[in-house]
Design an enzyme around this catalytic site. Structure first.
Site, mmCIF file in Angstrom:
data_model
loop_
_atom_site.group_PDB
_atom_site.id
_atom_site.type_symbol
_atom_site.label_atom_id
_atom_site.label_comp_id
_atom_site.label_asym_id
_atom_site.label_seq_id
_atom_site.Cartn_x
_atom_site.Cartn_y
_atom_site.Cartn_z
ATOM 1 N N SER A 189 0.792 -1.228 0.000
ATOM 2 C CA SER A 189 0.000 0.000 0.000
ATOM 3 C C SER A 189 0.827 1.282 0.000
ATOM 4 C CB SER A 189 -0.963 0.001 1.182
ATOM 5 O OG SER A 189 -0.273 -0.199 2.393
ATOM 6 N N HIS A 217 -5.114 -3.297 -3.094
ATOM 7 C CA HIS A 217 -4.718 -2.352 -4.149
ATOM 8 C C HIS A 217 -4.577 -3.015 -5.513
ATOM 9 C CE1 HIS A 217 -3.965 0.848 -1.230
ATOM 10 N NE2 HIS A 217 -3.545 -0.133 -0.452
ATOM 11 N N LYS A 249 -11.532 1.015 -2.487
ATOM 12 C CA LYS A 249 -10.457 1.584 -3.311
ATOM 13 C C LYS A 249 -10.866 1.572 -4.787
ATOM 14 C CE LYS A 249 -7.303 1.138 0.413
ATOM 15 N NZ LYS A 249 -6.654 0.206 1.332
HETATM 16 C C1 LIG Z 1 -6.859 0.042 2.740
HETATM 17 C C2 LIG Z 1 -6.349 -1.293 3.099
HETATM 18 C C3 LIG Z 1 -7.060 -2.108 3.972
HETATM 19 C C4 LIG Z 1 -8.261 -1.643 4.691
HETATM 20 O O1 LIG Z 1 -9.387 -1.689 3.887
HETATM 21 P P1 LIG Z 1 -10.654 -0.804 4.324
HETATM 22 O O2 LIG Z 1 -11.769 -1.348 3.544
HETATM 23 O O3 LIG Z 1 -10.286 0.596 4.004
HETATM 24 O O4 LIG Z 1 -10.800 -1.008 5.804
HETATM 25 C C5 LIG Z 1 -6.579 -3.378 4.196
HETATM 26 N N1 LIG Z 1 -5.447 -3.810 3.620
HETATM 27 C C6 LIG Z 1 -4.728 -3.053 2.802
HETATM 28 C C7 LIG Z 1 -3.479 -3.592 2.187
HETATM 29 C C8 LIG Z 1 -5.143 -1.758 2.528
HETATM 30 O O5 LIG Z 1 -4.412 -0.968 1.739
#
Ligand SMILES: *Cc1c(COP(=O)(O)O)cnc(C)c1O
Length: 398
Positions: A189, A217, A249
């Site tokens: 991330s 991602h 995302k």
């Molecule tokens: C953003 C993210 C999460 C969290 O997901 P949400 O739905 O925002 O709680 C989990 N793992 C990774 C690798 C992330 O980048």
């Protein structure tokens, strides 16, 4: 006024809070929220200031897509807003079931479990599959939610150097008795690079460890048909039995999921506390996520455009003598190192009309503060050039 009270008359908690705040300020690690508004994947108002957004995770530019908005509205008209309860009580609605089925088909897994967030999905996996006497082995750069999940599970947590496969092999050899769960981000991330999933999967198979990949991602963005980094590596559910993703995302929505075998999902439904003891996501959001999934499946042009933007951005940076981290994802970080300097750079870019957020410890390792630039299918190529020029200019000013 409370703030004027001499130190010794302050409540003990306030004194402690002030001391912590002072420490953060001295290290240039204080954080502030800005108020965002707008209805466009790229043009954003941040504290009322119009800026070009280079910091969202809305990689495909779907968050404001009319199909998603319409699906949300229509479903809210018919079904209201709140789900009303947790999924095992009365919170599991037909929209949730439809979304789970469609996601399972898309990801080519037997079943999918919708969770209220990716954070909670990761807690669900780690806490229901491992406990005392078991081992969790993670890449050092795994997302914070994966670290917290491991802590909460009572399993023994060990972390290997980023994408260091010999180190993973040593950790695997050292784990004995109990279950061993290996966990990695698919696309990291804060660095934007992709995990060596084939090698990780092979090591897991050798040592009979279970592999969970968090592809928050990757799904929607990379791989055949946008099926993510696991599909890009050609790994089936036999090799990656546990796959988590978020709808917050690339899907431009909210919520998250775990994909796997029917057995796995049934187990989570029964034993994952972060699934059981929280209100189910609003059904209208599930309807909206279904609309997002259709865009993810049908709009190959979004991924194609994004790939072209990534290529152009990296070439443009190289051409200007700017050093980016190695990454072929829409996450294109530029490491600055010093937190104060990183903040000054973001302030300068803000003045020039660009929103690029500074990422500092503890989100990243000390001394690696960075501009985390993210690209979005809604960006125009010229906007990327403009940002790169502004960064060059910033370099001679701060
Ligand atoms: C953003 C993210 C999460 C969290 O997901 P949400 O739905 O925002 O709680 C989990 N793992 C990774 C690798 C992330 O980048």
């Amino acid at each position: 006024m409370m703030a004027d009270l001499p130190d010794h008359r302050m409540a003990p908690m306030d004194r402690w809070l002030d001391a912590r705040a002072k420490l953060r300020q001295e290290q240039h690690l204080e954080r502030h929220r800005r108020v965002s508004s707008g209805h466009h994947p790229v043009e954003i108002q941040s504290d009322g200031k119009p800026l070009l957004n280079f910091s969202s995770n809305d990689y495909l530019g779907l968050a404001s897509h009319p199909d998603l908005v319409m699906a949300l509205k229509d479903a809210a008209d018919c079904q209201g807003v709140g789900s009303g309860a947790s999924s095992l009580v009365t919170g599991y609605h037909a929209e949730h079931q439809l979304l789970e089925r469609e996601l399972a088909e898309f990801l080519q897994r037997e079943k999918v479990l919708l969770c209220s967030s990716g954070y909670l999905a990761n807690l669900a996996v780690a806490t229901s599959l491992t406990g005392k006497g078991d081992a969790i082995i993670q890449d050092k750069l795994c997302h914070a939610s994966l670290i917290d999940a491991a802590r909460l599970s009572d399993a023994h947590l060990s972390r290997y150097g980023h994408v260091d496969m010999p180190a993973l092999q040593r950790r695997l050899a050292a784990a004995h008795g109990g279950n061993t769960l290996v966990v990695s981000d698919g696309v990291f991330s804060m660095d934007g690079d992709t995990a060596p999933l084939n090698e990780i999967a092979a090591l897991c198979l050798e040592q009979q460890a279970w592999l969970a990949v968090d592809d928050a991602h990757g799904i929607g963005v990379c791989g055949p048909g946008g099926r993510g980094s696991v599909a890009a590596a050609g790994l089936s559910s036999a090799k990656v039995p546990i796959l988590t993703g978020t709808l917050g995302k690339a899907f431009g929505c909210f919520g998250a999921f775990v994909a796997g075998s029917e057995r796995l999902i049934d187990h989570l439904v029964n034993e994952a506390r972060s699934y059981i003891y929280t209100t189910a996501m609003p059904p209208a959001l599930a309807a909206s996520a279904r609309a997002a999934l259709r865009r993810v499946i049908e709009d190959n042009w979004r991924r194609d455009h994004l790939q072209e933007l990534i290529r152009r951005f990296r070439e443009g940076a190289k051409h200007r003598g700017l050093v980016l981290m190695p990454s072929d994802s829409p996450i294109q970080p530029m490491v600055i190192g010093d937190s104060r300097k990183t903040l000054e750079l973001t302030a300068f870019l803000r003045e020039k009309g660009y929103l690029v957020v500074a990422i500092r410890p503890p989100t990243v390792r000390k001394g690696t503060s960075r501009l985390r630039i993210t690209l979005n299918a809604g960006h125009q190529p010229e906007q990327l050039d403009g940002l790169l020029d502004a960064i060059v200019l910033a370099g001679s000013h701060v």
